[in-house]
Write a protein that holds these residues in place. Structure first.
Motif, PDB file in Angstrom:
ATOM      1  N   LEU A   1      45.245  27.909  81.863  1.00  9.59           N
ATOM      2  CA  LEU A   1      44.255  26.866  82.094  1.00  9.59           C
ATOM      3  C   LEU A   1      43.572  26.591  80.766  1.00  9.59           C
ATOM      4  O   LEU A   1      43.101  27.527  80.109  1.00  9.59           O
ATOM      5  CB  LEU A   1      43.236  27.331  83.145  1.00  9.59           C
ATOM      6  N   VAL A   2      43.524  25.329  80.351  1.00  8.23           N
ATOM      7  CA  VAL A   2      42.893  24.938  79.090  1.00  8.23           C
ATOM      8  C   VAL A   2      41.491  24.422  79.386  1.00  8.23           C
ATOM      9  O   VAL A   2      41.329  23.490  80.183  1.00  8.23           O
ATOM     10  CB  VAL A   2      43.720  23.863  78.356  1.00  8.23           C
ATOM     11  N   VAL A   3      40.490  25.017  78.743  1.00 14.59           N
ATOM     12  CA  VAL A   3      39.090  24.659  78.972  1.00 14.59           C
ATOM     13  C   VAL A   3      38.486  24.157  77.661  1.00 14.59           C
ATOM     14  O   VAL A   3      38.274  24.934  76.727  1.00 14.59           O
ATOM     15  CB  VAL A   3      38.287  25.866  79.500  1.00 14.59           C
ATOM     16  N   ASP A   4      38.226  22.851  77.612  1.00 15.84           N
ATOM     17  CA  ASP A   4      37.657  22.235  76.410  1.00 15.84           C
ATOM     18  C   ASP A   4      37.062  20.894  76.813  1.00 15.84           C
ATOM     19  O   ASP A   4      37.634  20.198  77.649  1.00 15.84           O
ATOM     20  CB  ASP A   4      38.748  22.042  75.351  1.00 15.84           C
ATOM     21  N   ASP A   5      35.925  20.531  76.216  1.00 17.48           N
ATOM     22  CA  ASP A   5      35.288  19.269  76.571  1.00 17.48           C
ATOM     23  C   ASP A   5      35.927  18.058  75.887  1.00 17.48           C
ATOM     24  O   ASP A   5      35.609  16.928  76.214  1.00 17.48           O
ATOM     25  CB  ASP A   5      33.783  19.306  76.285  1.00 17.48           C
ATOM     26  N   ASP A   6      36.867  18.278  74.994  1.00 19.80           N
ATOM     27  CA  ASP A   6      37.541  17.200  74.283  1.00 19.80           C
ATOM     28  C   ASP A   6      38.919  16.950  74.911  1.00 19.80           C
ATOM     29  O   ASP A   6      39.833  17.763  74.744  1.00 19.80           O
ATOM     30  CB  ASP A   6      37.680  17.576  72.809  1.00 19.80           C
ATOM     31  N   PRO A   7      39.074  15.811  75.623  1.00 20.10           N
ATOM     32  CA  PRO A   7      40.371  15.530  76.259  1.00 20.10           C
ATOM     33  C   PRO A   7      41.533  15.477  75.267  1.00 20.10           C
ATOM     34  O   PRO A   7      42.641  15.897  75.588  1.00 20.10           O
ATOM     35  CB  PRO A   7      40.169  14.174  76.929  1.00 20.10           C
ATOM     36  N   ALA A   8      41.278  14.982  74.061  1.00 22.20           N
ATOM     37  CA  ALA A   8      42.347  14.919  73.059  1.00 22.20           C
ATOM     38  C   ALA A   8      42.809  16.327  72.678  1.00 22.20           C
ATOM     39  O   ALA A   8      44.010  16.584  72.569  1.00 22.20           O
ATOM     40  CB  ALA A   8      41.874  14.152  71.825  1.00 22.20           C
ATOM     41  N   PHE A   9      41.853  17.243  72.493  1.00 22.61           N
ATOM     42  CA  PHE A   9      42.246  18.611  72.158  1.00 22.61           C
ATOM     43  C   PHE A   9      42.993  19.256  73.329  1.00 22.61           C
ATOM     44  O   PHE A   9      43.961  19.990  73.117  1.00 22.61           O
ATOM     45  CB  PHE A   9      41.057  19.493  71.765  1.00 22.61           C
ATOM     46  N   ARG A  10      42.553  18.991  74.554  1.00 24.85           N
ATOM     47  CA  ARG A  10      43.269  19.555  75.710  1.00 24.85           C
ATOM     48  C   ARG A  10      44.727  19.117  75.698  1.00 24.85           C
ATOM     49  O   ARG A  10      45.624  19.909  75.986  1.00 24.85           O
ATOM     50  CB  ARG A  10      42.584  19.170  77.019  1.00 24.85           C
ATOM     51  N   GLY A  11      44.984  17.863  75.332  1.00 25.11           N
ATOM     52  CA  GLY A  11      46.360  17.376  75.247  1.00 25.11           C
ATOM     53  C   GLY A  11      47.153  18.080  74.168  1.00 25.11           C
ATOM     54  O   GLY A  11      48.307  18.467  74.373  1.00 25.11           O
ATOM     55  N   VAL A  12      46.532  18.267  73.001  1.00 23.97           N
ATOM     56  CA  VAL A  12      47.187  18.980  71.898  1.00 23.97           C
ATOM     57  C   VAL A  12      47.476  20.422  72.311  1.00 23.97           C
ATOM     58  O   VAL A  12      48.578  20.943  72.086  1.00 23.97           O
ATOM     59  CB  VAL A  12      46.313  18.944  70.620  1.00 23.97           C
ATOM     60  N   ALA A  13      46.494  21.072  72.921  1.00 20.45           N
ATOM     61  CA  ALA A  13      46.674  22.462  73.351  1.00 20.45           C
ATOM     62  C   ALA A  13      47.788  22.564  74.393  1.00 20.45           C
ATOM     63  O   ALA A  13      48.613  23.475  74.333  1.00 20.45           O
ATOM     64  CB  ALA A  13      45.364  23.010  73.920  1.00 20.45           C
ATOM     65  N   ARG A  14      47.820  21.622  75.314  1.00 21.48           N
ATOM     66  CA  ARG A  14      48.877  21.605  76.340  1.00 21.48           C
ATOM     67  C   ARG A  14      50.250  21.566  75.673  1.00 21.48           C
ATOM     68  O   ARG A  14      51.153  22.331  76.031  1.00 21.48           O
ATOM     69  CB  ARG A  14      48.677  20.404  77.262  1.00 21.48           C
ATOM     70  N   ARG A  15      50.406  20.702  74.685  1.00 13.20           N
ATOM     71  CA  ARG A  15      51.698  20.586  73.993  1.00 13.20           C
ATOM     72  C   ARG A  15      52.033  21.846  73.201  1.00 13.20           C
ATOM     73  O   ARG A  15      53.184  22.305  73.201  1.00 13.20           O
ATOM     74  CB  ARG A  15      51.711  19.344  73.101  1.00 13.20           C
ATOM     75  N   MET A  16      51.041  22.426  72.516  1.00 10.33           N
ATOM     76  CA  MET A  16      51.275  23.654  71.747  1.00 10.33           C
ATOM     77  C   MET A  16      51.705  24.797  72.668  1.00 10.33           C
ATOM     78  O   MET A  16      52.629  25.543  72.356  1.00 10.33           O
ATOM     79  CB  MET A  16      50.004  24.083  71.005  1.00 10.33           C
TER      80      MET A  16
END
Length: 119
Positions: free
Chosen positions: A6-21
């Motif tokens: 589960l990715v927890v971050d207030d920045d939707p763009a970072f959540r997308g980057v983290a999802r891909r990583m």
């Protein structure tokens, strides 16, 4: 064995980057949350094996959230992160029960699959 995250971050763009990583190293992102409150609820619902948690959330801090998450019955693994490489120190990490802390800029070079697979 598949590790769910589960990715927890207030920045939707970072959540997308983290999802891909995370997906690139074989981890399965089963959800995202933008606040500590949402993360706690989604974690209860989805029961992830691990969570990538931003230290600076709009409704609380990631260290306090990690403490709450570590008290869950299945004891998910938590990795804290922030854009500020000095956001938390070793004492905060130890107090939270998290696996550790990585600055966001260091995430691409980290062996996330090994961190999250650790028991």
């Amino acid at each position: 064995m598949t590790v769910t995250v589960l990715v927890v971050d207030d920045d939707p763009a970072f959540r997308g980057v983290a999802r891909r990583m995370l997906a690139a190293v074989g981890l399965v992102v089963i959800g995202e949350a933008g606040t500590a409150q949402t993360a706690a609820a989604v974690a209860q619902e989805l029961r992830p094996d691990a969570l990538l948690v931003d230290v600076g959330l709009p409704d609380g801090d990631g260290v306090a959230l990690a403490i709450q998450l570590m008290a869950l019955p299945w004891r998910p693994r938590v990795l804290l992160t922030s854009t500020d490489p000095e956001a938390v120190g070793p004492r905060d990490v130890a107090r939270s029960g998290a696996l550790g802390f990585l600055a966001k800029q260091d995430l691409p070079d980290a062996q996330l699959e090994l961190l999250f697979a650790a028991q």
